[in-house]
Design a protein around this motif. Structure first.
Motif, short mmCIF file in Angstrom:
data_model
loop_
_atom_site.label_atom_id
_atom_site.label_comp_id
_atom_site.label_asym_id
_atom_site.label_seq_id
_atom_site.Cartn_x
_atom_site.Cartn_y
_atom_site.Cartn_z
N ALA A 192 -14.99 -13.63 6.10
CA ALA A 192 -14.91 -12.53 7.06
C ALA A 192 -15.41 -11.24 6.43
O ALA A 192 -15.32 -11.06 5.21
N VAL A 228 -13.02 -21.13 14.41
CA VAL A 228 -12.84 -20.02 13.48
C VAL A 228 -12.35 -18.78 14.23
O VAL A 228 -11.42 -18.10 13.78
N HIS A 256 -8.48 -19.64 1.23
CA HIS A 256 -8.66 -20.23 2.56
C HIS A 256 -9.44 -19.24 3.45
O HIS A 256 -10.12 -19.64 4.39
N LEU A 257 -9.28 -17.96 3.12
CA LEU A 257 -9.97 -16.88 3.84
C LEU A 257 -10.38 -15.81 2.83
O LEU A 257 -9.58 -15.44 1.97
N GLN A 262 -18.74 -20.42 9.89
CA GLN A 262 -17.46 -20.01 9.31
C GLN A 262 -17.45 -18.53 8.94
O GLN A 262 -16.56 -18.07 8.23
N ILE A 306 -8.74 -16.86 13.51
CA ILE A 306 -8.65 -15.46 13.10
C ILE A 306 -7.85 -14.64 14.12
O ILE A 306 -7.11 -13.71 13.75
N CYS A 322 -13.52 -22.69 3.44
CA CYS A 322 -13.05 -21.30 3.47
C CYS A 322 -13.79 -20.49 4.53
O CYS A 322 -15.01 -20.60 4.67
N ILE A 323 -13.04 -19.69 5.27
CA ILE A 323 -13.63 -18.77 6.25
C ILE A 323 -14.03 -17.49 5.54
O ILE A 323 -13.27 -16.95 4.73
N VAL A 354 -5.45 -15.69 0.59
CA VAL A 354 -6.44 -14.74 1.11
C VAL A 354 -6.98 -13.89 -0.03
O VAL A 354 -6.22 -13.29 -0.79
N ILE A 365 -4.07 -21.17 6.77
CA ILE A 365 -4.50 -20.07 5.89
C ILE A 365 -3.29 -19.52 5.16
O ILE A 365 -2.34 -19.02 5.78
#
Length: 298
Positions: free
Chosen positions: A116, A164, A85-86, A136, A168, A113-114, A6, A3
């Motif tokens: 959140a 995941v 990537h996040l 994810q 994180i 891509c994660i 962001v 990652i």
């Protein structure tokens, strides 16, 4: 996947704080908000907070310049997440809005891509269900003010993969935070415990058990809290407190989470705390004095 890029969705208090922390730890940050004026305001706040760090000898002027260079801004969500990537969603605590954003993120962000959410109470499982990548999707609940507070409450949704979660957890450590993992139940841990306390403090005020100053003083000096519950409610935002309590009440179906009438009335009247200039206390720009609202003075 490493990652490095962001994207933060929302340039408000939480969003700009999260962007600040990632940029300070050498990540490429894209701060996304449909409101260009809000983006500039967010950057200004980051700059002022970096100046505070300089004054405390935590960073140098040269480091401040590099941190700000690590942040770019976008008003278009698709453009803002195309290389991410996040993504950390930090929009208003509104379920309908967040569900819409997660649908958009799922369509626009790279497949690996994660995604959140910084939500403080809304179901991660429900947000994940709005995507085609529920494994994810995860919760990253930062605390305000983000550059100062150490905790990141990490919330696993029903389908969140262990990979995941592990990623994180490690990422949180990389940005100088302490991760703590919670399961996806209403309010998670932080607000499931905190909000009933705040609500009970408001009930104590409404029922005349004690005044604003006494309630906060008792909890600060008697329980070792750095801030009394009424002042903390003002700091969080009374509208946010009301919203979280409503999520708890609906999620658990228990009257013990029912928001106090006084809280609901204050929100309806626009008396939201720090953000509106008045809640249980009055907030004057530039003043550090804690003045009880005239509505609660004897």
């Amino acid at each position: 996947m490493m990652i490095k890029n962001v994207s933060i969705i929302g340039a408000g208090t939480m969003g700009n704080g999260i962007a600040h922390v990632f940029a300070q730890h050498h990540f490429n940050v894209t701060l996304v908000d449909i409101d260009g004026e809000q983006l500039q305001k967010g950057l200004s706040i980051i700059s002022k907070n970096l100046d505070r760090q300089i004054a405390k000898a935590l960073i140098s002027q040269e480091q401040k310049t590099k941190i700000l260079e690590n942040i770019k801004t976008k008003t278009n969500l698709s453009d803002g997440v195309e290389t991410a990537h996040l993504v950390v969603e930090a929009a208003s605590e509104n379920e309908t809005l967040k569900l819409k954003i997660f649908q958009q993120l799922d369509a626009a962000a790279p497949q690996d891509c994660i995604l959140a959410s910084n939500t403080s109470s809304i179901s991660i499982t429900k947000l994940a269900a709005a995507t085609q990548r529920p494994e994810q999707v995860i919760g990253m609940h930062f605390m305000n003010p983000v550059p100062v507070m150490q905790l990141v409450e990490i919330i696993n949704g029903y389908a969140t993969s262990s990979y995941v979660t592990g990623s994180i957890v490690e990422l949180s450590k990389q940005i100088g935070k302490t991760p703590a993992i919670a399961s996806d139940y209403p309010g998670f841990v932080a607000n499931r415990i905190l909000m009933p306390m705040i609500n009970e403090a408001i009930y104590s005020l409404q029922e005349g058990v004690a005044d604003v100053t006494s309630i906060d003083t008792i909890m600060k000096l008697g329980m070792g809290h750095p801030m009394g519950p009424l002042q903390l409610a003002d700091f969080i935002g009374l509208d946010v407190c009301l919203s979280i309590l409503q999520v708890l009440q609906k999620g658990f179906g228990s009257p013990k989470y029912a928001p106090c009438t006084l809280l609901a009335n204050m929100v309806a009247a626009g008396q939201l705390g720090v953000k509106s200039g008045e809640g249980f206390y009055v907030y004057t720009p530039g003043s550090k004095d804690l003045v009880v609202s005239s509505k609660f003075r004897k």
